[in-house]
Design an enzyme around this catalytic site. Structure first.
Site, PDB file in Angstrom:
ATOM      1  N   CYS A  98      78.699  28.125  29.385  1.00 20.04           N
ATOM      2  CA  CYS A  98      79.790  27.883  30.492  1.00 20.04           C
ATOM      3  C   CYS A  98      81.219  27.914  30.036  1.00 20.04           C
ATOM      4  O   CYS A  98      81.528  27.046  29.210  1.00 20.04           O
ATOM      5  CB  CYS A  98      79.377  26.766  31.686  1.00 20.04           C
ATOM      6  SG  CYS A  98      80.624  26.729  32.892  1.00 20.04           S
ATOM      7  N   CYS A 104      77.403  71.592  45.360  1.00 24.32           N
ATOM      8  CA  CYS A 104      78.697  71.434  45.419  1.00 24.32           C
ATOM      9  C   CYS A 104      79.417  71.378  46.884  1.00 24.32           C
ATOM     10  O   CYS A 104      79.200  72.247  47.637  1.00 24.32           O
ATOM     11  CB  CYS A 104      79.550  72.736  44.684  1.00 24.32           C
ATOM     12  SG  CYS A 104      79.298  72.682  42.844  1.00 24.32           S
TER      13      CYS A 104
END
Lengths: 447, 436
Positions: free
Chosen positions: B347, B139
């Protein structure tokens, strides 16, 4: 049920006022802040985006949407207003489904375009609701420009000219500015007096004076304007309407759709607007749709649009056609009116002839049918009022001929909007032409 | 159905999905709900030493960043270790383990860096019947200021020392949880191994400030106008975690050290990737805190379905499978040549590949062909970098196509060699190894 709902004839208050109010609510309610962020996020920020090309005013759409998504709606509005000072109205009335949203790559890919119109409204509403003071005029040039018509073209032109420091006087034939934004267009597309708020926003730049009740050819002469001002812009719109030419066309209950819509827009209480129980609308454009749908919303039982050609030839967009049918309007094609049948001078029914297209030519088949009606709304086109123009202003196809910069054949006279022979008859096109003419006028005045 | 029962550092669980030491595992109520939902095990939220428990801020403990539609991408927290009494926790741990004997119960511990402190707490934890302990050296906020958490994890010597204390004072397996707030994860991992650790778990959270309030100029989360760095977790940290797991898994010294993979695991697919890079099981927190415990059923089923589809019978068939493919840059095959290829049917002409390539890369994608908007790769310019693939909004529209041996790379004009060739032997490498 309202007792007047099924009354024959042309009657006001067919529905209760609360129902009418409900019916005339905003067609496309505005996006909430979160909805706007989500909608904005769908934009791909395309390079050289097709939507920009499709916009008559060439708004940088990917940029304004990105500005929304980054929490900068005011910057977004500026991007819009820089190209289109009436971006707020265009966000409401543009047929986006045939312009920007039609070519949106997400429409192409998924059939679901980015909600460009609603996003534009989100940004412009934000700016206007917050009283954004966006534009500062350039130092005064001393030039004076006359603008005829306070509709979209005239307002856009005036704003751009004022921005450059020119003084502008707008001559408006009515007693109120806005043109079709104020007097045309269905009420549910521009609620809460938006048209006037937008005019106030445009005028807030300063340097624009509007004179009302000034009509070209009726006390106002183009020649005089040419001599009194450094330049003149004509944005008169199409003040004339095509009238129905057939037996019964002057009967009680035959109403011009443009007048019907204007009456609706100007009424303080729509319960005062009288409509028939059964209505036939003649025409196939946006005016026909706007009139038909609003008649239905006022409580007409049967509203039938009759158009002499097919669905594909209708000037009203598919979206508008679908809107009409979703509101219960019936659209019939290949029918042309032959006669308005009357009793005691009042409309009883309309007889129409079936048509077909043969070798590209529209012909009646000889077969007829009759639709019962107590009101006929005529929406068969508008035309340029030419009486005040004089011979120096050349026409083309009944409208003012202009070059690509909006310049007419008359000295120092430019024109834009529906009164010209170029572009579609759309608010957004009028704005683009007004703006571009202002640029051309500015270039000329600078020389 | 694939067998996903798991044995990690000797600890058995019905599946490899554990809840990481964090708010979701702070008390019996939550842990029982988690077990009911199907989680294979938990690492109980970190216990501190006996005495007055830690206190938390009474304002916001979390900051976040979001993606589209406010999807949580990264979470930051400044919550400390458990703020409940040690004995309350121990009682609950004991009861829950008794009630759920088939689930893994590991207890996270963080006490001061003194052997006496560890000696004092270890028997208490052992007495609960817990399956193992996890040393919280990770931590980065709050406790690190007091010489614990990542303050230990950032000093390999301390890691080794404390690990050794624990191994000497308990029979329970010892898992050492590592902080990513270091420069090279291999050093703390080696230290843990040297101290006798049975396993490591990583990553703990990344030191972070998620945002700044531009009105108050306070970092978020703001406590009365001030902010402190927190620990960052969630999907955003997954790539960092994957790399660190892989680094330990392929390190000659630690390759046999079991790894519990942690960091942004949200779906079965994330978990499978961690397993493939050498994790023996995984721990989850942010995904549960975002969506609740139910997600574990998707993780279990998804992992099994994928394993079935691919013919992997048990987790051992998956664990570490990608490790041999993680290598140093210098060993990448420089004779592997790819070109981007745009599928014109897919596309949608957004132009993003073009502008990305044009503005920022290699000018290898057209905008117009014969006057028409069209995006095509210019093989003469394409270096195969993959940027276009990553910016393209349409999946599989742009693909990277390898050139076959013997084909000519139009960019260099050279024929593609079918042989493997890397930097170590490349002529441009001043310290190249001469070919034998």
């Amino acid at each position: 049920m309202n007792s007047k709902q099924h009354m024959s004839g042309v009657v006001a208050g067919r529905l209760d006022p609360s129902d009418i109010a409900d019916n005339f609510q905003d067609l496309h309610p505005p996006l909430s802040a979160h909805e706007a962020i989500v909608a904005a996020d769908r934009c791909y920020f395309c390079h050289d985006a097709p939507c920009v090309t499709a916009c008559p005013t060439s708004i940088d759409i990917p940029m304004f949407i990105r500005q929304i998504s980054t929490g900068n709606p005011l910057g977004s509005a500026e991007t819009i207003f820089d190209q289109n000072i009436l971006g707020g109205m265009c966000a409401r009335v543009c047929p986006t489904e045939t312009l920007c949203e039609q070519v949106c790559v997400r429409e192409v890919a998924e059939g679901k375009p980015v909600k460009i119109g609603l996003l534009q409204r989100y940004a412009t509403d934000h700016a206007m609701d917050n009283g954004a003071d966006i534009y500062t005029r350039a130092p005064a040039t001393g030039n004076k420009v006359a603008v005829v018509g306070a509709g979209p073209a005239g307002l856009a032109c005036a704003h751009r000219l004022a921005l450059y420091g020119h003084d502008v006087v707008i001559f408006e034939s009515r007693e109120k500015p806005g043109g079709l934004n104020e007097f045309g267009i269905a009420a549910y597309k521009t609620v809460d007096g938006f048209a006037q708020r937008e005019v106030d926003f445009v005028l807030s730049i300063g340097g624009i004076d509007i004179q009302y009740g000034q009509e070209l050819g009726d006390g106002l002469s183009l020649e005089q304007l040419q001599s009194d001002y450094d330049a003149v812009f004509l944005g008169t719109g199409l003040a004339g309407v095509n009238a129905l030419q057939m037996p019964g066309a002057d009967a009680d209950g035959v109403v011009d759709a443009v007048d019907f819509i204007a009456g609706l827009r100007q009424s303080a209480d729509k319960s005062d607007i009288a409509v028939g129980r059964r209505i036939v609308v003649i025409g196939g454009g946006m005016t026909a749709i706007d009139a038909a749908v609003q008649a239905k919303l006022l409580g007409a039982e049967d509203v039938t649009i009759c158009y002499r050609r097919g669905k594909d030839q209708m000037n009203a967009s598919l979206f508008e056609q679908d809107l009409a049918t979703s509101r219960g309007v019936v659209i019939r094609h290949w029918l042309q009116p032959e006669q308005v049948n009357t009793t005691d001078g009042k409309v009883q029914s309309v007889t129409l002839e079936y048509t077909s297209q043969t070798d590209g030519k529209l012909v009646g088949t000889g077969e007829t049918m009759t639709i019962e009606a107590d009101q006929v709304l005529v929406a068969i086109g508008q035309k340029l009022e030419t009486s005040g123009l004089g011979s120096p202003v050349k026409l083309d196809g009944g409208r003012i001929a202009t070059d690509q910069n909006g310049r007419t054949s008359a000295d120092n006279v430019w024109a834009g909007g529906d009164c010209t022979n170029s572009g579609d008859d759309l608010t957004v096109t009028a704005v683009a032409q007004g703006r571009d003419a202002a640029e051309a006028i500015n270039d000329t005045l600078k020389r | 159905m694939a067998d996903i029962t798991n044995t990690f550092a000797g600890i058995k669980s019905p599946n490899p999905f554990w809840l990481a030491s964090a708010p979701p595992t702070d008390k019996a109520y939550n842990v029982e709900r988690a077990f009911k939902a199907g989680w294979g095990g938990v690492v109980w939220k970190t216990l501190g030493e006996e005495g007055p428990p830690a206190v938390n801020v009474n304002g916001p403990r979390y900051g976040a960043i979001w993606g589209a539609d406010r999807r949580l991408l990264g979470l930051n927290n400044i919550e400390l270790i458990t703020d409940r009494d040690l004995y309350v926790n121990l009682r609950e741990i004991k009861q829950v383990k008794k009630d759920w004997p088939d689930r893994a119960m590991v207890v996270s511990i963080m006490v001061p860096c003194e052997e006496a402190a560890w000696k004092a707490i270890l028997p208490l934890v052992e007495e609960t019947g817990a399956d193992g302990i996890e040393l919280n050296f990770g931590c980065p906020h709050g406790m690190s200021e007091r010489g614990m958490g990542s303050a230990v994890g950032q000093v390999p010597e301390y890691i080794e020392m404390v690990t050794r204390w624990c191994k000497a004072n308990t029979r329970m397996p010892v898992i050492v949880k590592l902080t990513p707030n270091i420069t090279d994860i291999r050093f703390p991992a080696r230290a843990a191994q040297a101290g006798g650790a049975d396993a490591v778990s990583l990553i703990n959270t990344v030191s972070s400030i998620t945002s700044v309030d531009l009105d108050s100029f306070s970092p978020e989360p703001s406590i009365d106008g001030k902010g402190s760095h927190g620990g960052y977790c969630g999907p955003a940290v997954k790539p960092i975690a994957l790399n660190m797991v892989a680094e330990i898994a392929r390190d000659a010294e630690t390759r046999d050290l079991p790894i519990s993979g942690i960091g942004g695991i949200t779906t079965w697919r994330d978990a499978a990737e961690f397993l493939a890079l050498g994790a023996g099981n995984v721990q989850v927190c942010t995904a549960a805190m975002t969506y609740g415990f139910k997600i574990v059923s998707e993780m279990i089923e998804g992992l099994q379905n994928w394993m079935d589809a691919k013919g992997h019978a048990s987790l051992d068939d998956v664990i570490g499978r990608a490790v041999p493919n993680v290598t140093d840059w210098q060993y990448l095959n420089l004779n592997y040549v790819t070109k981007a290829k745009i599928n014109q049917d897919l596309c949608i002409s957004c132009g993003r590949c073009h502008i990305a390539c044009e503005d920022t890369s290699h000018q290898a994608i057209t905008q117009e062909v014969n006057g028409v908007r069209r995006f095509e790769v210019i093989d003469e310019e394409c270096v195969g970098c993959n940027l276009c693939v990553n910016v393209c909004p349409v999946e599989n529209c742009i693909t990277m196509e390898p050139l076959a041996a013997g084909e000519t790379d139009k960019r260099t004009g050279e024929k593609v060699s079918g042989d493997y060739g890397n930097w170590t032997e490349h002529p441009n490498n001043p310290s190249r190894v001469a070919a034998e």
